[in-house]
Design a protein around this motif. Structure first.
Motif, PDB file in Angstrom:
ATOM      1  N   PHE A  96      18.007  22.386   1.091  1.00 47.96           N
ATOM      2  CA  PHE A  96      17.156  22.458  -0.108  1.00 47.96           C
ATOM      3  C   PHE A  96      16.426  23.800  -0.159  1.00 47.96           C
ATOM      4  CE2 PHE A  96      12.903  21.704  -2.013  1.00 47.96           C
ATOM      5  CZ  PHE A  96      13.301  21.434  -3.323  1.00 47.96           C
ATOM      6  N   GLU A  97      15.848  24.183   0.962  1.00 50.97           N
ATOM      7  CA  GLU A  97      15.116  25.454   1.018  1.00 50.97           C
ATOM      8  C   GLU A  97      16.040  26.641   0.726  1.00 50.97           C
ATOM      9  OE1 GLU A  97      13.438  25.372   4.907  1.00 50.97           O
ATOM     10  OE2 GLU A  97      11.824  23.978   4.350  1.00 50.97           O
ATOM     11  N   ASN A  98      17.303  26.522   1.119  1.00 52.79           N
ATOM     12  CA  ASN A  98      18.244  27.623   0.918  1.00 52.79           C
ATOM     13  C   ASN A  98      18.705  27.780  -0.528  1.00 52.79           C
ATOM     14  OD1 ASN A  98      18.194  28.554   3.535  1.00 52.79           O
ATOM     15  ND2 ASN A  98      20.016  27.415   4.183  1.00 52.79           N
ATOM     16  N   GLU A 134      11.347  14.487  -7.021  1.00 54.93           N
ATOM     17  CA  GLU A 134      10.345  15.305  -7.703  1.00 54.93           C
ATOM     18  C   GLU A 134      10.393  16.752  -7.236  1.00 54.93           C
ATOM     19  OE1 GLU A 134       7.425  16.436 -10.302  1.00 54.93           O
ATOM     20  OE2 GLU A 134       8.663  14.617 -10.244  1.00 54.93           O
ATOM     21  N   ARG A 135      10.583  16.973  -5.940  1.00 53.58           N
ATOM     22  CA  ARG A 135      10.672  18.347  -5.426  1.00 53.58           C
ATOM     23  C   ARG A 135      11.891  19.060  -6.010  1.00 53.58           C
ATOM     24  NH1 ARG A 135      10.697  18.398   0.806  1.00 53.58           N
ATOM     25  NH2 ARG A 135      10.633  20.652   0.478  1.00 53.58           N
ATOM     26  N   GLY A 136      12.987  18.346  -6.146  1.00 59.39           N
ATOM     27  CA  GLY A 136      14.168  18.944  -6.749  1.00 59.39           C
ATOM     28  C   GLY A 136      13.925  19.325  -8.196  1.00 59.39           C
ATOM     29  N   ARG A 137      13.246  18.432  -8.907  1.00 60.19           N
ATOM     30  CA  ARG A 137      12.958  18.692 -10.316  1.00 60.19           C
ATOM     31  C   ARG A 137      12.013  19.883 -10.486  1.00 60.19           C
ATOM     32  NH1 ARG A 137      11.497  13.962 -11.354  1.00 60.19           N
ATOM     33  NH2 ARG A 137      13.471  13.178 -12.136  1.00 60.19           N
ATOM     34  N   VAL A 138      11.014  19.975  -9.618  1.00 59.12           N
ATOM     35  CA  VAL A 138      10.068  21.093  -9.685  1.00 59.12           C
ATOM     36  C   VAL A 138      10.775  22.419  -9.425  1.00 59.12           C
ATOM     37  CG1 VAL A 138       8.090  22.159  -8.524  1.00 59.12           C
ATOM     38  CG2 VAL A 138       8.024  19.727  -9.119  1.00 59.12           C
ATOM     39  N   LEU A 139      11.656  22.439  -8.431  1.00 58.60           N
ATOM     40  CA  LEU A 139      12.403  23.659  -8.119  1.00 58.60           C
ATOM     41  C   LEU A 139      13.252  24.095  -9.310  1.00 58.60           C
ATOM     42  CD1 LEU A 139      13.306  25.782  -6.000  1.00 58.60           C
ATOM     43  CD2 LEU A 139      15.162  24.210  -5.385  1.00 58.60           C
TER      44      LEU A 139
END
Length: 205
Positions: A96-98, A134-139
């Motif tokens: 995810f971070e990458n 939610e983190r995916g959506r924010v990114l």
């Protein structure tokens, strides 16, 4: 022999090794799932024709290797890509971070107006999830691109993701002139379109 499609779109799947890019592609192209795929070596592709808004669209989908040693090979395929799916594994924080690094690669190697979508794959593995939806959506919002969570295993959202990306590309092409599109998307992208016939009587430039 007459072409059997109206548009040809080149799509690219990118992301770290092991996030499920090949599984997503096989689920979409063959409606199958195999958990024992070996890592993609270099690059591979599959084709599927879909219908969007009454037009037949041939999708040529390139599956890239995620390993660093293949990066030089795979970045060569960024140019000319009309849509790129960035895939991470919801059970693997590092992948995810990458995504930010992969977005940087796109900015450096792909067309400036390429359509992008972020996919959080393996969402069926809820008990192993470490990256929230939610983190995916924010990114995705941060980078102004669409986002979906998918499961190559169950097929969840795989079809929807490809169709949404193809529709976005088609809408963008509809807004642009045929003359602008020809250098990037090659001949045969639009078949039988009367507007194109008027605009390219002399053939491809």
């Amino acid at each position: 022999m007459a072409k059997t499609y109206d548009f040809l779109f080149k799509l690219l799947l990118i992301g770290d090794s092991g996030v499920g890019k090949t599984c997503i592609l096989v689920r979409f192209s063959e409606d199958a799932f195999n958990s024992t795929f070996i890592s993609t070596i270099g690059i591979d592709f599959k084709i599927r024709t879909v219908e969007i808004e009454g037009k037949k669209i041939k999708l040529q989908i390139w599956d890239t290797a995620g390993q660093e040693r293949f990066r030089t090979i795979t970045t060569a395929y960024y140019r000319g890509a009309m849509g790129i799916m960035l895939v991470y594994d919801v059970t693997n924080e590092r992948t995810f971070e990458n995504i930010r690094n992969w977005i940087r690669n796109i900015e450096e190697n792909a067309s400036a107006d390429v359509e992008k979508m972020i996919l959080g794959n393996k969402c069926d593995l809820q008990e192993s999830r470490v990256v929230s939806q939610e983190r995916g959506r924010v990114l995705a919002e941060e980078h102004g691109v669409k986002f979906m969570e998918t499961s190559a295993k169950s097929g969840l959202n795989v079809e929807s993701a490809f169709l949404a990306l193809a529709k976005d590309i088609k809408n963008k092409m509809d807004r642009k002139s045929v003359t602008d599109q020809q250098p990037a998307y090659s001949s045969g992208v639009r078949v039988g379109d009367s507007a194109e016939k008027e605009g390219k009587k002399g053939g491809c430039c």
